[in-house]
Design a protein around this motif. Structure first.
Motif, PDB file in Angstrom:
ATOM      1  N   ASP A  74      -2.299   5.193  -5.218  1.00 57.77           N
ATOM      2  CA  ASP A  74      -1.890   5.438  -6.596  1.00 57.77           C
ATOM      3  C   ASP A  74      -1.266   4.186  -7.217  1.00 57.77           C
ATOM      4  OD1 ASP A  74      -1.728   7.216  -8.785  1.00 57.77           O
ATOM      5  OD2 ASP A  74       0.418   7.469  -8.401  1.00 57.77           O
ATOM      6  N   VAL A  75      -0.482   3.457  -6.441  1.00 59.94           N
ATOM      7  CA  VAL A  75       0.118   2.211  -6.940  1.00 59.94           C
ATOM      8  C   VAL A  75      -0.963   1.181  -7.247  1.00 59.94           C
ATOM      9  CG1 VAL A  75       1.568   0.240  -6.285  1.00 59.94           C
ATOM     10  CG2 VAL A  75       2.355   2.566  -5.859  1.00 59.94           C
ATOM     11  N   VAL A  76      -1.949   1.069  -6.379  1.00 57.25           N
ATOM     12  CA  VAL A  76      -3.052   0.129  -6.621  1.00 57.25           C
ATOM     13  C   VAL A  76      -3.814   0.528  -7.879  1.00 57.25           C
ATOM     14  CG1 VAL A  76      -5.290  -0.651  -5.723  1.00 57.25           C
ATOM     15  CG2 VAL A  76      -3.294  -0.608  -4.238  1.00 57.25           C
ATOM     16  N   ASP A  77      -4.071   1.815  -8.044  1.00 53.48           N
ATOM     17  CA  ASP A  77      -4.755   2.304  -9.237  1.00 53.48           C
ATOM     18  C   ASP A  77      -3.948   1.978 -10.496  1.00 53.48           C
ATOM     19  OD1 ASP A  77      -6.784   3.850 -10.684  1.00 53.48           O
ATOM     20  OD2 ASP A  77      -5.179   5.328 -10.946  1.00 53.48           O
ATOM     21  N   MET A  78      -2.635   2.215 -10.436  1.00 52.35           N
ATOM     22  CA  MET A  78      -1.796   1.909 -11.590  1.00 52.35           C
ATOM     23  C   MET A  78      -1.728   0.410 -11.853  1.00 52.35           C
ATOM     24  SD  MET A  78       1.372   4.614 -11.568  1.00 52.35           S
ATOM     25  CE  MET A  78       1.868   4.412  -9.876  1.00 52.35           C
ATOM     26  N   ALA A  79      -1.745  -0.391 -10.799  1.00 56.35           N
ATOM     27  CA  ALA A  79      -1.694  -1.845 -10.978  1.00 56.35           C
ATOM     28  C   ALA A  79      -2.989  -2.377 -11.591  1.00 56.35           C
ATOM     29  CB  ALA A  79      -1.427  -2.523  -9.642  1.00 56.35           C
ATOM     30  N   ILE A  80      -4.113  -1.817 -11.180  1.00 62.64           N
ATOM     31  CA  ILE A  80      -5.398  -2.266 -11.725  1.00 62.64           C
ATOM     32  C   ILE A  80      -5.488  -1.966 -13.209  1.00 62.64           C
ATOM     33  CG2 ILE A  80      -7.879  -1.792 -11.699  1.00 62.64           C
ATOM     34  CD1 ILE A  80      -7.658  -1.516  -8.650  1.00 62.64           C
ATOM     35  N   PHE A  81      -5.011  -0.797 -13.592  1.00 61.85           N
ATOM     36  CA  PHE A  81      -5.115  -0.395 -14.993  1.00 61.85           C
ATOM     37  C   PHE A  81      -3.846  -0.672 -15.793  1.00 61.85           C
ATOM     38  CE2 PHE A  81      -8.302   2.211 -12.823  1.00 61.85           C
ATOM     39  CZ  PHE A  81      -9.423   1.786 -13.511  1.00 61.85           C
ATOM     40  N   SER A  82      -2.936  -1.464 -15.226  1.00 61.15           N
ATOM     41  CA  SER A  82      -1.691  -1.900 -15.880  1.00 61.15           C
ATOM     42  C   SER A  82      -0.872  -0.739 -16.421  1.00 61.15           C
ATOM     43  CB  SER A  82      -2.009  -2.885 -17.005  1.00 61.15           C
ATOM     44  OG  SER A  82      -2.678  -3.999 -16.500  1.00 61.15           O
ATOM     45  N   THR A  83      -0.731   0.288 -15.645  1.00 57.69           N
ATOM     46  CA  THR A  83       0.067   1.432 -16.069  1.00 57.69           C
ATOM     47  C   THR A  83       1.225   1.700 -15.122  1.00 57.69           C
ATOM     48  OG1 THR A  83      -1.392   2.925 -14.866  1.00 57.69           O
ATOM     49  CG2 THR A  83      -1.876   2.567 -17.207  1.00 57.69           C
ATOM     50  N   TRP A  87       8.620   5.896 -13.611  1.00 51.66           N
ATOM     51  CA  TRP A  87       8.507   7.324 -13.878  1.00 51.66           C
ATOM     52  C   TRP A  87       7.202   7.900 -13.330  1.00 51.66           C
ATOM     53  CZ3 TRP A  87      11.515  11.140 -14.584  1.00 51.66           C
ATOM     54  CH2 TRP A  87      11.028  12.351 -15.078  1.00 51.66           C
ATOM     55  N   SER A  88       6.105   7.214 -13.600  1.00 49.27           N
ATOM     56  CA  SER A  88       4.824   7.728 -13.102  1.00 49.27           C
ATOM     57  C   SER A  88       4.712   7.584 -11.583  1.00 49.27           C
ATOM     58  CB  SER A  88       3.657   7.030 -13.799  1.00 49.27           C
ATOM     59  OG  SER A  88       3.671   5.660 -13.524  1.00 49.27           O
ATOM     60  N   LEU A  89       5.366   6.591 -11.017  1.00 47.88           N
ATOM     61  CA  LEU A  89       5.342   6.425  -9.564  1.00 47.88           C
ATOM     62  C   LEU A  89       6.069   7.577  -8.869  1.00 47.88           C
ATOM     63  CD1 LEU A  89       4.561   4.650  -7.157  1.00 47.88           C
ATOM     64  CD2 LEU A  89       6.750   3.494  -7.415  1.00 47.88           C
ATOM     65  N   VAL A  90       7.196   7.997  -9.446  1.00 49.80           N
ATOM     66  CA  VAL A  90       7.978   9.069  -8.833  1.00 49.80           C
ATOM     67  C   VAL A  90       7.371  10.436  -9.142  1.00 49.80           C
ATOM     68  CG1 VAL A  90      10.223  10.214  -8.818  1.00 49.80           C
ATOM     69  CG2 VAL A  90      10.104   7.729  -8.801  1.00 49.80           C
ATOM     70  N   THR A  91       7.056  10.702 -10.394  1.00 44.85           N
ATOM     71  CA  THR A  91       6.566  12.036 -10.752  1.00 44.85           C
ATOM     72  C   THR A  91       5.112  12.250 -10.346  1.00 44.85           C
ATOM     73  OG1 THR A  91       5.993  11.287 -12.970  1.00 44.85           O
ATOM     74  CG2 THR A  91       8.170  12.284 -12.664  1.00 44.85           C
ATOM     75  N   GLY A  92       4.297  11.214 -10.431  1.00 43.77           N
ATOM     76  CA  GLY A  92       2.893  11.360 -10.068  1.00 43.77           C
ATOM     77  C   GLY A  92       2.674  11.561  -8.585  1.00 43.77           C
ATOM     78  N   ASN A  93       3.634  11.148  -7.796  1.00 46.67           N
ATOM     79  CA  ASN A  93       3.532  11.294  -6.343  1.00 46.67           C
ATOM     80  C   ASN A  93       4.625  12.192  -5.791  1.00 46.67           C
ATOM     81  OD1 ASN A  93       1.327   9.403  -5.834  1.00 46.67           O
ATOM     82  ND2 ASN A  93       2.747   7.905  -6.655  1.00 46.67           N
ATOM     83  N   GLY A  94       5.077  13.123  -6.606  1.00 41.42           N
ATOM     84  CA  GLY A  94       6.176  13.996  -6.194  1.00 41.42           C
ATOM     85  C   GLY A  94       5.874  14.810  -4.957  1.00 41.42           C
ATOM     86  N   VAL A  95       4.642  15.286  -4.842  1.00 42.61           N
ATOM     87  CA  VAL A  95       4.274  16.089  -3.665  1.00 42.61           C
ATOM     88  C   VAL A  95       4.299  15.216  -2.414  1.00 42.61           C
ATOM     89  CG1 VAL A  95       2.438  17.469  -2.624  1.00 42.61           C
ATOM     90  CG2 VAL A  95       2.916  17.685  -5.056  1.00 42.61           C
ATOM     91  N   ALA A  96       3.773  14.013  -2.512  1.00 40.63           N
ATOM     92  CA  ALA A  96       3.770  13.103  -1.355  1.00 40.63           C
ATOM     93  C   ALA A  96       5.194  12.743  -0.943  1.00 40.63           C
ATOM     94  CB  ALA A  96       2.976  11.839  -1.674  1.00 40.63           C
ATOM     95  N   TRP A  97       6.040  12.444  -1.919  1.00 38.89           N
ATOM     96  CA  TRP A  97       7.441  12.119  -1.603  1.00 38.89           C
ATOM     97  C   TRP A  97       8.139  13.320  -0.968  1.00 38.89           C
ATOM     98  CZ3 TRP A  97       8.133   7.277  -1.232  1.00 38.89           C
ATOM     99  CH2 TRP A  97       7.607   6.371  -2.141  1.00 38.89           C
ATOM    100  N   THR A  98       7.846  14.513  -1.458  1.00 40.79           N
ATOM    101  CA  THR A  98       8.458  15.728  -0.902  1.00 40.79           C
ATOM    102  C   THR A  98       8.057  15.915   0.560  1.00 40.79           C
ATOM    103  OG1 THR A  98       8.406  16.758  -3.078  1.00 40.79           O
ATOM    104  CG2 THR A  98       8.653  18.229  -1.191  1.00 40.79           C
ATOM    105  N   VAL A  99       6.788  15.721   0.861  1.00 44.64           N
ATOM    106  CA  VAL A  99       6.323  15.869   2.243  1.00 44.64           C
ATOM    107  C   VAL A  99       6.979  14.833   3.146  1.00 44.64           C
ATOM    108  CG1 VAL A  99       4.299  15.681   3.746  1.00 44.64           C
ATOM    109  CG2 VAL A  99       4.148  16.953   1.621  1.00 44.64           C
ATOM    110  N   VAL A 100       7.089  13.597   2.689  1.00 46.49           N
ATOM    111  CA  VAL A 100       7.715  12.550   3.506  1.00 46.49           C
ATOM    112  C   VAL A 100       9.176  12.887   3.766  1.00 46.49           C
ATOM    113  CG1 VAL A 100       8.440  10.133   3.517  1.00 46.49           C
ATOM    114  CG2 VAL A 100       6.118  10.724   2.850  1.00 46.49           C
TER     115      VAL A 100
END
Length: 126
Positions: A74-83, A87-100
């Protein structure tokens, strides 16, 4: 926690289906990379969910690594498209962070280490 990982696998399966539909509707070859990512995620998460009841330590750490791959992609995708933003790093990956976070808890460590205790407590001839 197993339900959350199953939810992720379901979302990846939906992503695979949507990516295939997009590819076959427009024949955009760049969508095949995302289809391969989602299909790989489904395969790995499904395999790990199948091994969940073994309570092996490698299952725990493999799921943590898979979540790292998910966040990294997701970070690579956001970096490629300059987004990229926090906020999007934390909320967009909330499920992954919760599992970790849940897998890093001591109770999860004890649960996954239970198979080692069960193997030690078995008599040698059994």
């Amino acid at each position: 926690m197993r339900i959350i990982v199953a939810f992720q696998a379901t979302l990846a399966l939906v992503g695979t289906g949507l990516g295939l539909a997009l590819f076959f509707s427009a024949f955009k070859w760049e969508t095949l990379l995302s289809v391969a990512y989602f299909a790989g995620s489904v395969a790995v998460l499904g395999w790990l969910l199948n091994r969940w009841n073994s309570r092996r330590v490698y299952v725990r750490w493999s799921i943590v690594a898979m979540q790292g791959v998910t966040v990294g992609a997701d970070v690579v995708d956001m970096a490629i498209f300059s987004t990229v933003d926090w906020w999007s790093l934390v909320t967009g990956n909330g499920v992954a962070w919760t599992v970790v976070v849940l897998l890093m808890l001591p109770s999860a460590g004890r649960w996954f280490d239970k198979s080692r205790e069960l193997r030690r407590s078995r008599p040698q001839g059994a």
